[in-house]
Write an enzyme that holds these catalytic residues in place. Structure first.
Site, PDB file in Angstrom:
ATOM      1  N   LYS A  36       0.849  -1.204   0.000  1.00  0.00           N
ATOM      2  CA  LYS A  36       0.000   0.000   0.000  1.00  0.00           C
ATOM      3  C   LYS A  36       0.877   1.243   0.000  1.00  0.00           C
ATOM      4  CE  LYS A  36      -3.919   1.907   2.664  1.00  0.00           C
ATOM      5  NZ  LYS A  36      -4.791   1.680   3.843  1.00  0.00           N
ATOM      6  N   SER A  89      -9.758   1.773   2.860  1.00  0.00           N
ATOM      7  CA  SER A  89      -8.872   2.513   1.986  1.00  0.00           C
ATOM      8  C   SER A  89      -7.867   1.641   1.236  1.00  0.00           C
ATOM      9  CB  SER A  89      -8.121   3.567   2.795  1.00  0.00           C
ATOM     10  OG  SER A  89      -7.269   2.938   3.746  1.00  0.00           O
ATOM     11  N   SER A 116      -9.903  -0.557   7.048  1.00  0.00           N
ATOM     12  CA  SER A 116      -9.348  -0.398   5.698  1.00  0.00           C
ATOM     13  C   SER A 116      -8.668  -1.605   5.087  1.00  0.00           C
ATOM     14  CB  SER A 116      -8.368   0.770   5.673  1.00  0.00           C
ATOM     15  OG  SER A 116      -9.092   1.949   5.540  1.00  0.00           O
TER      16      SER A 116
HETATM   17  N1  GLN Z   1     -13.037   3.832   6.245  1.00  0.00           N
HETATM   18  C1  GLN Z   1     -12.490   4.297   7.491  1.00  0.00           C
HETATM   19  C2  GLN Z   1     -12.245   5.762   7.428  1.00  0.00           C
HETATM   20  O1  GLN Z   1     -12.677   6.353   6.518  1.00  0.00           O
HETATM   21  C3  GLN Z   1     -11.303   3.506   7.836  1.00  0.00           C
HETATM   22  C4  GLN Z   1     -10.048   4.022   7.295  1.00  0.00           C
HETATM   23  C5  GLN Z   1      -8.894   3.153   7.601  1.00  0.00           C
HETATM   24  O2  GLN Z   1      -9.053   2.090   8.211  1.00  0.00           O
HETATM   25  N2  GLN Z   1      -7.725   3.614   7.223  1.00  0.00           N
HETATM   26  O3  GLN Z   1     -11.642   6.336   8.285  1.00  0.00           O
END
Ligand code: GLN
Length: 472
Positions: A79, A154, A178
Site C-alpha cells: 500500500k 482505503s 481499511s
Molecule cells: N473507512 C475508514 C475511514 O474512513 C477507515 C479508514 C482506515 O481504516 N484507514 O476512516
C-alpha cells in the site's frame, strides 16, 4: 493454470520442488498486470525493474542451495502509505506526489529480509481516509469482480491487486476497517492485527493509536504466512511487543463462537446475514458451539471512532507544511500564506474535512472534553469486548453491512462512514480481526469477520484455515 492465479503457499512449494522459478512467477504476475491493470488500476507505481532484480537474486540464491524463507520469491504489492526507500510513496495525496523516502518502513525491511519481490505501490484513499478508494488523488481503482463497483477502502489497491492476480500477496493498513472492508468487497482475506503486533515505523500515520499494517491474500494460510514475516517487536516502534503468547489451542470441538448480536441487525443486508450465519452453522456442524453475545455499544461506535481518529489525524497531518518534504505552493508572499496555500492545494476534500473536524474537537474552547470522554468510552468498549471474549473464544460478524457499492454511489460522507460499523470496534479495542470470503450476492463477494482477544492471531488463523478446508 497461470502461476499468478496460485496461492503463495502453493508457489512456495513449487519453488522448492524446482517446478518454477521466482522469475517465472514474477513474469506471470507482470503479464497479468499488463492485461488487467488498465481496467483495474490497482497500482500507483509499478516497480517492474526492481522486482525483476529481486526475483533474479532469489533464483540465484536457490541455485546456490541457500535456505530461504517460505515467502522468498513471492510477489507482493505494498500500500502506498508504507515508506519504500528510493521508491515514490504518495499516500495517494498531491501533497506527497514527489516524495521519495530515504528509508524503508520496518515491514518493508522484513519483506526484503525474507526475499519477497515487491511489484509496486498500491492505490488507496488519500492518507487512508475512506471506504471506497475513490478519494485517491491519482487514480480510480475498480473492483476486479465487477468493474462498475468500488474495491472498498482505503486499501482498495492492495485488495484489487490480489483479487486480479496482479500480486500474490499485499500489505494494507487498517485504522477503522481499511484492510477488512476491501478484502470483503474484493473476495480476499485480510487481517487487522492486534495493536502493537506489527511495527508502524515508516508507515505514514492516519491515527497513531488505531493504525495497524496487516496482510492480505487469497487464503487464510497465505495471510498467516505473511503475518509471520511482518509481525514482532521493533526497536524503532515502542508500541510493538515481543511475540506474546496466546495460550489457547484450537480444537473445533471446543470452539465457542459468539454471534455478535448487534451486527446481525436490520442494518445489515439480509443476504449477508444469511451467509455469515452459514459460516457459524457449518462450524457448528463440526462440533463448535454457538452463543449469542451482546456488545450494546453499537450506536456510539462511529461517533467515538470519528472523534479519536480525526483528532489524531489533524495532529499527524500537521507535518505536511511545504517545508520538510512534499509539495510546496508556488506563489506566496508570506510564510503563513505558503503554509495555507500548500495545504489548500495539496490536500483533497476528505482530508481537509477531517483536519477541520479534528482541530475543532481538540480546540482549547472545549478543554479536551471530547477527547477525554472519547478515551473514557474507548476504555469501556475495550472492557466490553474483553468480557464478551471470555464468554466465547471468537466473535463472528459480517465485515460490512453491504456488498461493494457502485462507483460514485456514496456521495454522502456520513453514509460512507457507516461502512465501517462492523470493523471499527476491533481498532478501538486494539484487538485482532480477520475478514474471510464466505459467499456471494450475485457476483459480489461477502466477508465474514472473526474477532479475537489480544494476540490471538494464530487462533484466528486456525479457525479460518479450518473453515477454508472443511466448510467451503
Ligand atoms: N473507512 C475508514 C475511514 O474512513 C477507515 C479508514 C482506515 O481504516 N484507514 O476512516
Amino acid at each position: 493454470m497461470e502461476l499468478s492465479s496460485l496461492t503463495a503457499k502453493k508457489l512456495s512449494q513449487m519453488l522448492r520442488a524446482k517446478e518454477c522459478s521466482a522469475t517465472e512467477i514474477l513474469e506471470s504476475v507482470l503479464q497479468q498486470i499488463s492485461k488487467r491493470e488498465k481496467h483495474v488500476g490497482a497500482y500507483i507505481t509499478i516497480t517492474e525493474e526492481i522486482a525483476r532484480k529481486q526475483a533474479k537474486s532469489v533464483d540465484e540464491k536457490f541455485k546456490k542451495g541457500e535456505k530461504l524463507s517460505d515467502l522468498a520469491g513471492i510477489p507482493i504489492a505494498v500500500k502506498d502509505i508504507i515508506c519504500t526507500e528510493g521508491i515514490l510513496t504518495t499516500a495517494a495525496s498531491k501533497i506527497l506526489k514527489n516524495f521519495i523516502p530515504p528509508y524503508n518502513a520496518t515491514v518493508v525491511e522484513r519483506l526484503l529480509e525474507n526475499d519477497m519481490v515487491i511489484t509496486g505501490k498500491a492505490n488507496l484513499d488519500e492518507f487512508a481516509m475512506g471506504s471506497t478508494c475513490e478519494f485517491s488523488q491519482f487514480k480510480l481503482t475498480r473492483n476486479p469482480r465487477d468493474l462498475e463497483r468500488v474495491p472498498g477502502g482505503s486499501s482498495g489497491g492492495p485488495a484489487a491487486a490480489v483479487a486480479a492476480d496482479e500480486a500474490i500477496l499485499a500489505l494494507g493498513s487498517d485504522t477503522g476497517g481499511s484492510i477488512r472492508v476491501p478484502a470483503a468487497f474484493c473476495g480476499v482475506v485480510g487481517l487487522k492485527p492486534t495493536y502493537g503486533a506489527v511495527s508502524r515505523y515508516g508507515v505514514l500515520a492516519l491515527a497513531s493509536s488505531l493504525d495497524q499494517v496487516g496482510p492480505m491474500g487469497k487464503t487464510v494460510e497465505d495471510v498467516h504466512m505473511l503475518f509471520d514475516v511482518i509481525a514482532g517487536e521493533d526497536s524503532k516502534d515502542m508500541t510493538t511487543f515481543k511475540n506474546k503468547k496466546y495460550e489457547k489451542e484450537f480444537d473445533i470441538k471446543k470452539l465457542r463462537i459468539g454471534i455478535y448480536k448487534e451486527l446481525f441487525s436490520e442494518r445489515i443486508n439480509p443476504e449477508i446475514v444469511t451467509s455469515v450465519m452459514n459460516v457459524a452453522k457449518s462450524l457448528e456442524s463440526h462440533g463448535a458451539t454457538l452463543k449469542t453475545v451482546s456488545i450494546p455499544h453499537v450506536e456510539y461506535l462511529m461517533p467515538l471512532y470519528h472523534i479519536v481518529m480525526t483528532i489524531e489525524a489533524a495532529s499527524n497531518l500537521g507535518r505536511y507544511d511545504g517545508i520538510k518534504y512534499g509539495y510546496k505552493a508556488k506563489d506566496f508572499e508570506s510564510v503563513e500564506e505558503m503554509y495555507c496555500r500548500t495545504r489548500e492545494e495539496g490536500f483533497g476534500t476528505e482530508v481537509k474535512r477531517r483536519i477541520i473536524l479534528g482541530t475543532f474537537l481538540s480546540s482549547a474552547q472545549f478543554g479536551g472534553a471530547y477527547r477525554q470522554k472519547a478515551l473514557f468510552f474507548r476504555q469501556k468498549l475495550a472492557e466490553a469486548y474483553a468480557k464478551a471474549l471470555k464468554e466465547c473464544d471468537i466473535l463472528l460478524s459480517p465485515t460490512s453491512a453491504t456488498p461493494a457499492f457502485k462507483l460514485g454511489e456514496t456521495v454522502d460522507p456520513i453514509e460512507m462512514y457507516t461502512t465501517d460499523l462492523c470493523t471499527v470496534g476491533a481498532n478501538l479495542a486494539s484487538i485482532p480481526a480477520i475478514s474471510i470470503p464466505c459467499g456471494l450476492i450475485g457476483n459480489l463477494p461477502i466477508g465474514a469477520q472473526l474477532i479475537g482477544p489480544e494476540y490471538s492471531e494464530h487462533f484466528l488463523f486456525a479457525v479460518g484455515e479450518f473453515y477454508e478446508s472443511n466448510c467451503k
